[in-house]
Design a protein around this motif. Structure first.
Motif, short mmCIF file in Angstrom:
data_model
loop_
_atom_site.label_atom_id
_atom_site.label_comp_id
_atom_site.label_asym_id
_atom_site.label_seq_id
_atom_site.Cartn_x
_atom_site.Cartn_y
_atom_site.Cartn_z
N LEU A 72 -36.30 -17.23 5.36
CA LEU A 72 -35.24 -16.31 5.78
C LEU A 72 -34.80 -16.56 7.23
N SER A 73 -35.54 -17.38 7.96
CA SER A 73 -35.24 -17.66 9.37
C SER A 73 -35.16 -16.38 10.20
N VAL A 74 -36.18 -15.55 10.03
CA VAL A 74 -36.25 -14.29 10.77
C VAL A 74 -37.62 -14.17 11.41
N GLY A 75 -37.74 -13.23 12.31
CA GLY A 75 -39.01 -12.94 12.95
C GLY A 75 -39.78 -11.92 12.15
N GLY A 76 -41.03 -11.81 12.44
CA GLY A 76 -41.87 -10.85 11.76
C GLY A 76 -43.30 -11.00 12.20
N SER A 77 -44.16 -10.20 11.61
CA SER A 77 -45.58 -10.27 11.96
C SER A 77 -46.42 -9.89 10.76
N PHE A 78 -47.71 -10.12 10.91
CA PHE A 78 -48.70 -9.79 9.89
C PHE A 78 -49.76 -8.94 10.55
N LYS A 79 -49.78 -7.64 10.23
CA LYS A 79 -50.73 -6.71 10.84
C LYS A 79 -51.25 -5.75 9.79
N ASP A 80 -52.54 -5.44 9.87
CA ASP A 80 -53.17 -4.42 9.02
C ASP A 80 -52.84 -4.62 7.55
N ASP A 81 -52.95 -5.84 7.06
CA ASP A 81 -52.66 -6.19 5.66
C ASP A 81 -51.24 -5.80 5.24
N LYS A 82 -50.30 -5.90 6.17
CA LYS A 82 -48.89 -5.65 5.90
C LYS A 82 -48.08 -6.78 6.51
N ILE A 83 -47.03 -7.19 5.82
CA ILE A 83 -46.07 -8.15 6.37
C ILE A 83 -44.89 -7.34 6.86
N ILE A 84 -44.54 -7.51 8.12
CA ILE A 84 -43.41 -6.79 8.71
C ILE A 84 -42.34 -7.82 9.05
N ILE A 85 -41.18 -7.70 8.42
CA ILE A 85 -40.06 -8.61 8.62
C ILE A 85 -38.96 -7.87 9.36
N GLN A 86 -38.40 -8.49 10.38
CA GLN A 86 -37.31 -7.86 11.15
C GLN A 86 -36.03 -7.93 10.34
N GLY A 87 -35.44 -6.76 10.08
CA GLY A 87 -34.18 -6.69 9.34
C GLY A 87 -34.39 -6.17 7.93
N ASP A 88 -33.30 -5.82 7.28
CA ASP A 88 -33.34 -5.31 5.91
C ASP A 88 -33.08 -6.47 4.94
N TYR A 89 -34.15 -7.09 4.49
CA TYR A 89 -34.07 -8.23 3.58
C TYR A 89 -34.78 -7.93 2.26
N ARG A 90 -34.78 -6.67 1.84
CA ARG A 90 -35.53 -6.29 0.64
C ARG A 90 -35.09 -7.09 -0.58
N ASP A 91 -33.79 -7.20 -0.81
CA ASP A 91 -33.31 -7.87 -2.01
C ASP A 91 -33.70 -9.35 -2.03
N LYS A 92 -33.51 -10.02 -0.90
CA LYS A 92 -33.85 -11.45 -0.83
C LYS A 92 -35.35 -11.68 -0.98
N ILE A 93 -36.16 -10.83 -0.33
CA ILE A 93 -37.61 -10.98 -0.39
C ILE A 93 -38.10 -10.71 -1.81
N MET A 94 -37.56 -9.67 -2.43
CA MET A 94 -37.97 -9.34 -3.80
C MET A 94 -37.62 -10.48 -4.75
N LYS A 95 -36.47 -11.08 -4.59
CA LYS A 95 -36.06 -12.21 -5.43
C LYS A 95 -37.00 -13.40 -5.21
N MET A 96 -37.35 -13.69 -3.95
CA MET A 96 -38.26 -14.79 -3.64
C MET A 96 -39.63 -14.57 -4.27
N LEU A 97 -40.15 -13.35 -4.15
CA LEU A 97 -41.47 -13.06 -4.70
C LEU A 97 -41.48 -13.10 -6.22
N GLN A 98 -40.40 -12.62 -6.84
CA GLN A 98 -40.32 -12.67 -8.30
C GLN A 98 -40.22 -14.10 -8.79
N ASP A 99 -39.54 -14.97 -8.05
CA ASP A 99 -39.47 -16.38 -8.41
C ASP A 99 -40.83 -17.05 -8.33
#
Length: 109
Positions: A72-99
């Motif tokens: 996605l070419s975005v920033g983010g972090s991994f903390k407390d067993d959570k992935i935090i992505i900067q921005g609202d990319y729910r649809d794209k992330i859900m599609k990637m994970l389903q693929d």
């Protein structure tokens, strides 16, 4: 003459093995039965997407976070067993994970 023919000429006694298929599910990431929760929040007025609920190893989840951030070419972090992505990319992330074969559940709007 292609590469296979040249190799046969150089090594006539060699029997080629079966080609290895590169499948997305054989990437080494553990698949789970429970869905990954994908939710949207605003922190300090900025939108973020949070992924949680992965039950695999810590390193697999970290690799998944890096893969998502890279694609996605975005920033983010991994903390407390959570992935935090900067921005609202729910649809794209859900599609990637389903693929990739994951079950994903959308929470929060």
């Amino acid at each position: 003459m292609d590469l296979q023919d040249q190799l046969k000429n150089l090594f006539p006694d060699h029997a080629p093995s079966e080609p290895v298929e590169n499948d997305s599910e054989s990437s080494g990431i553990w698949m789970q039965n429970d869905p990954i929760i994908c939710k949207y929040e605003k922190r300090k007025g900025k939108p973020i997407t949070i992924l949680e609920g992965y039950t695999g190893t810590h390193d697999d989840f970290k690799a998944l976070a890096k893969d998502i951030k890279t694609k996605l070419s975005v920033g983010g972090s991994f903390k407390d067993d959570k992935i935090i992505i900067q921005g609202d990319y729910r649809d794209k992330i859900m599609k990637m994970l389903q693929d990739k074969g994951f079950k994903v559940k959308r929470v929060g709007g």
